[in-house]
Motif scaffolding. Sequence first.
Motif, short mmCIF file in Angstrom:
data_model
loop_
_atom_site.label_atom_id
_atom_site.label_comp_id
_atom_site.label_asym_id
_atom_site.label_seq_id
_atom_site.Cartn_x
_atom_site.Cartn_y
_atom_site.Cartn_z
N TRP A 38 0.94 -1.31 -0.05
CA TRP A 38 -0.14 0.03 0.31
C TRP A 38 0.84 1.23 -0.22
N THR A 39 2.19 1.13 0.55
CA THR A 39 2.76 2.13 0.56
C THR A 39 3.93 2.32 -0.57
N GLY A 40 3.89 1.50 -1.43
CA GLY A 40 4.90 1.37 -2.46
C GLY A 40 6.13 0.72 -2.13
N GLU A 41 6.35 0.26 -0.87
CA GLU A 41 7.76 -0.28 -0.38
C GLU A 41 7.78 -1.78 -1.04
N VAL A 42 8.83 -2.37 -0.58
CA VAL A 42 9.03 -3.54 -1.00
C VAL A 42 9.62 -4.58 0.32
N PHE A 43 8.88 -5.62 0.72
CA PHE A 43 9.56 -6.29 1.62
C PHE A 43 9.89 -7.64 1.02
N PRO A 44 11.23 -7.71 0.58
CA PRO A 44 11.92 -8.84 0.08
C PRO A 44 11.96 -9.90 1.13
N GLY A 45 11.53 -11.08 0.60
CA GLY A 45 11.82 -12.32 1.12
C GLY A 45 10.33 -12.57 2.28
N ALA A 46 9.39 -11.89 2.38
CA ALA A 46 8.32 -12.05 2.87
C ALA A 46 7.67 -13.64 2.61
N PRO A 47 7.41 -13.75 1.28
CA PRO A 47 6.83 -15.10 1.02
C PRO A 47 7.57 -16.21 1.44
#
Length: 171
Positions: A38-47
């Motif tokens: 929603w904020t346009g950020e990336v959370f790498p590795g979450a999956p």
Amino acid sequence: MKNIRRALEGLYTLSAVLAALCLIAILALILIQMLARWTGEVFPGAPEYAGYAMAAASFLAFASALNKGAHIRVSIALNAAPSALRRWLEVWCFAVGSAIAWYFVWYAHRFVYWSWKFNDVSQGQDKTPLWIPQSLMLIGATIFAIALTDHLISLIVKGEHRITRDPEHPE
């Protein structure tokens, strides 16, 4: 004997609590990933982390689920057997289950060891050393093998296992 029983019950309860914490971690990872999108950020590795937590939750919950009668068992066949044969069939089922579980633990231990030895990391963006999530699987599998062996010994010595049956789901 009471101290051993208390320690085993504590181990099974601790394993169930850790499994529940893994489920909470999955929820938190999903929420954080939603907020990041929603904020346009990336959370790498979450999956990948959610997958690791799901595997850990599954294996850590096996022993507690067994003790509460939540596993699918061969109770239909056992209930159809004559009472004199039923105990021996239950011993056979627990013996085979214990043997398979301990074989899995042995194999998983080798798997974790070689992942650590070769510094095997995940292929995703997270680059997590794979021995870490594999260790949680190994711990859960070991506790499950202990629980199966515990029930087998109880069945041989006392004549009955300690699996409680859910009153809402009778056999």
